[in-house]
Motif scaffolding. Structure first.
Motif, mmCIF file in Angstrom:
data_model
loop_
_atom_site.group_PDB
_atom_site.id
_atom_site.type_symbol
_atom_site.label_atom_id
_atom_site.label_comp_id
_atom_site.label_asym_id
_atom_site.label_seq_id
_atom_site.Cartn_x
_atom_site.Cartn_y
_atom_site.Cartn_z
ATOM 1 N N ALA A 271 0.827 -1.211 0.000
ATOM 2 C CA ALA A 271 0.000 0.000 0.000
ATOM 3 C C ALA A 271 0.860 1.260 0.000
ATOM 4 O O ALA A 271 0.599 2.208 -0.760
ATOM 5 N N ASP A 272 1.899 1.284 0.830
ATOM 6 C CA ASP A 272 2.749 2.474 0.903
ATOM 7 C C ASP A 272 3.485 2.703 -0.411
ATOM 8 O O ASP A 272 3.670 3.859 -0.843
ATOM 9 N N THR A 273 3.935 1.622 -1.039
ATOM 10 C CA THR A 273 4.678 1.754 -2.301
ATOM 11 C C THR A 273 3.775 2.262 -3.407
ATOM 12 O O THR A 273 4.137 3.184 -4.157
ATOM 13 N N VAL A 274 2.593 1.669 -3.532
ATOM 14 C CA VAL A 274 1.643 2.111 -4.554
ATOM 15 C C VAL A 274 1.241 3.562 -4.322
ATOM 16 O O VAL A 274 1.259 4.391 -5.253
ATOM 17 N N GLU A 275 0.908 3.903 -3.095
ATOM 18 C CA GLU A 275 0.492 5.279 -2.801
ATOM 19 C C GLU A 275 1.628 6.262 -3.017
ATOM 20 O O GLU A 275 1.416 7.373 -3.541
ATOM 21 N N GLY A 276 2.853 5.858 -2.625
ATOM 22 C CA GLY A 276 3.994 6.753 -2.808
ATOM 23 C C GLY A 276 4.283 7.024 -4.271
ATOM 24 O O GLY A 276 4.581 8.168 -4.664
ATOM 25 N N LEU A 277 4.196 6.006 -5.105
ATOM 26 C CA LEU A 277 4.440 6.186 -6.534
ATOM 27 C C LEU A 277 3.340 7.020 -7.176
ATOM 28 O O LEU A 277 3.615 7.946 -7.954
ATOM 29 N N ARG A 278 2.100 6.728 -6.847
ATOM 30 C CA ARG A 278 1.002 7.459 -7.476
ATOM 31 C C ARG A 278 0.974 8.918 -7.035
ATOM 32 O O ARG A 278 0.564 9.787 -7.816
#
Length: 372
Positions: free
Chosen positions: A91-98
């Motif tokens: 979740a953190d990786t997806v949110e950080g990239l987006r």
């Protein structure tokens, strides 16, 4: 108008001052209208360490910003380490990239999210990307109610050569038909929505030059038969050969791009489990990392790099090519051109491809190498 689509392999940004590692390649990356890379590990301060493989540490969340400043537009996430910090890490990786404007595909809060494509529009064309993990571990596979990555299940069978139970074996690998069918359904659903469709696999045998496992060409061809225009591979941490099938390019292994980490080093490794693996893999795969490359503890042949460089016509046609590169001791990939150093990398790509049974022809087109 011609669009330039560039794709790189693994990205592991464990070290501080992450922008530094893109400095030698920044100008070349800036030529891309659309830039795609594979984010190998979760960027998070949260989560519980996963089981099922040798887990990588969570990378600093702030290091993702270096990908935005390097010009990336899409990140593929389906791989063997994206679940290493569990659902929180994904979740953190997806949110950080987006949050940086980088679209993601291949991992999410459930299987439907993991299988969802990334789509980017440029110059009147839409580029769609799907991402699948072929190498496990199954603990990291997404399910209806479990975070993880999209996947192709690979079955391995070991058959002894001759009358030697327990002796040298031939390895047979096959893709589970149900998961191939699921990929084909994803491609069929995406195909009418985009002009160019890319399928990115996390596949292959790590740290092993000039080798394609039996399943690799089969799954790549299955993707093209289902409607993909470009197929790429990552995971092996060495580049592999390139070929075309039905006129479509297959980059079997883009290898590393920016991969800077101490998690695979023996010296100074604060994780007993990762240190034990760092020692064991040298024996299993028969290589010794170059001591002059302290942040790049990989096979010496992993210094050879390629950057996929495809030109997209107004009609969605694809001219396949790549740029050769070289990893410097500081962990910075350097993109090369039509000169003796660049030609040496092209010769290496031709050599390992031939050794793996590929029959590919190469030609220079400016600083780009085309193949057929």
């Amino acid at each position: 108008m011609t669009l330039r689509l560039m794709l790189v392999g693994d990205l592991v940004l464990d070290e501080p001052k992450a922008d530094f590692f893109f400095d030698l390649s920044r100008d070349a990356l800036g030529e891309a209208d659309i830039l795609v890379g594979h984010v190998e590990v979760p960027h998070t301060d949260r989560g519980t360490e996963s089981v099922g493989d040798i887990p990588a540490p969570g990378a600093p969340p702030e290091n993702l910003a270096a990908l935005g400043r390097a010009g990336f537009h899409i990140a593929t996430l389906a791989g063997n380490h994206i679940h290493d910090r569990g659902a929180d890490g994904i979740a953190d990786t997806v949110e950080g990239l987006r949050a940086l404007g980088i679209e993601t595909t291949g991992a999410g809060a459930n299987l439907a999210a993991a299988r969802a494509p990334a789509i980017v529009a440029r110059g009147g064309l839409k580029i769609g990307v799907l991402s699948y993990n072929c190498v496990g571990p199954k603990e990291g596979w997404a399910a209806e109610r479990r975070a993880g990555c999209a996947y192709i299940k690979i079955i391995s069978h070991y058959e002894p050569e001759g009358a030697n139970p327990g002796g040298p074996a031939k390895v047979y690998t096959f893709a589970d038909p149900d998961t191939v069918d699921a990929m084909a359904a994803d491609i069929a659903a995406l195909r009418p929505l985009v002009d160019v469709l890319v399928v990115a696999f996390h596949k292959g045998v790590v740290h092993t030059p000039a080798h394609l496992a039996m399943y690799e060409r089969a799954v790549a061809r299955a993707a093209i038969e289902a409607g993909a225009d470009i197929v790429t591979g990552s995971h092996g941490h060495v580049i592999q050969g390139v070929e075309t099938y039905r006129g479509k390019p297959i980059f079997h292994g883009l290898g590393n791009f920016v991969v800077v980490t101490k998690a695979l080093s023996v010296e100074g490794n604060d994780s007993p489990e990762r240190k034990a693996w760092a020692i064991k893999r040298k024996v299993l795969f028969g290589f010794e990392p170059d001591p002059d490359y302290p942040l790049y503890p990989f096979h010496p042949e992993a210094k050879n790099l390629i950057l996929a460089d495809c030109l997209i016509g107004d009609d969605g046609s694809v001219s396949a090519g790549f740029r050769p590169g070289w990893m410097t001791p500081a962990g910075q990939p350097e993109v090369l051109g039509d000169d003796p150093r660049g030609q040496a990398v092209v010769d290496y790509v031709a050599r390992i491809g031939a050794a793996a049974g590929l029959k590919t022809r190469f030609a220079w087109d400016g600083d780009r190498v085309t193949f057929s």
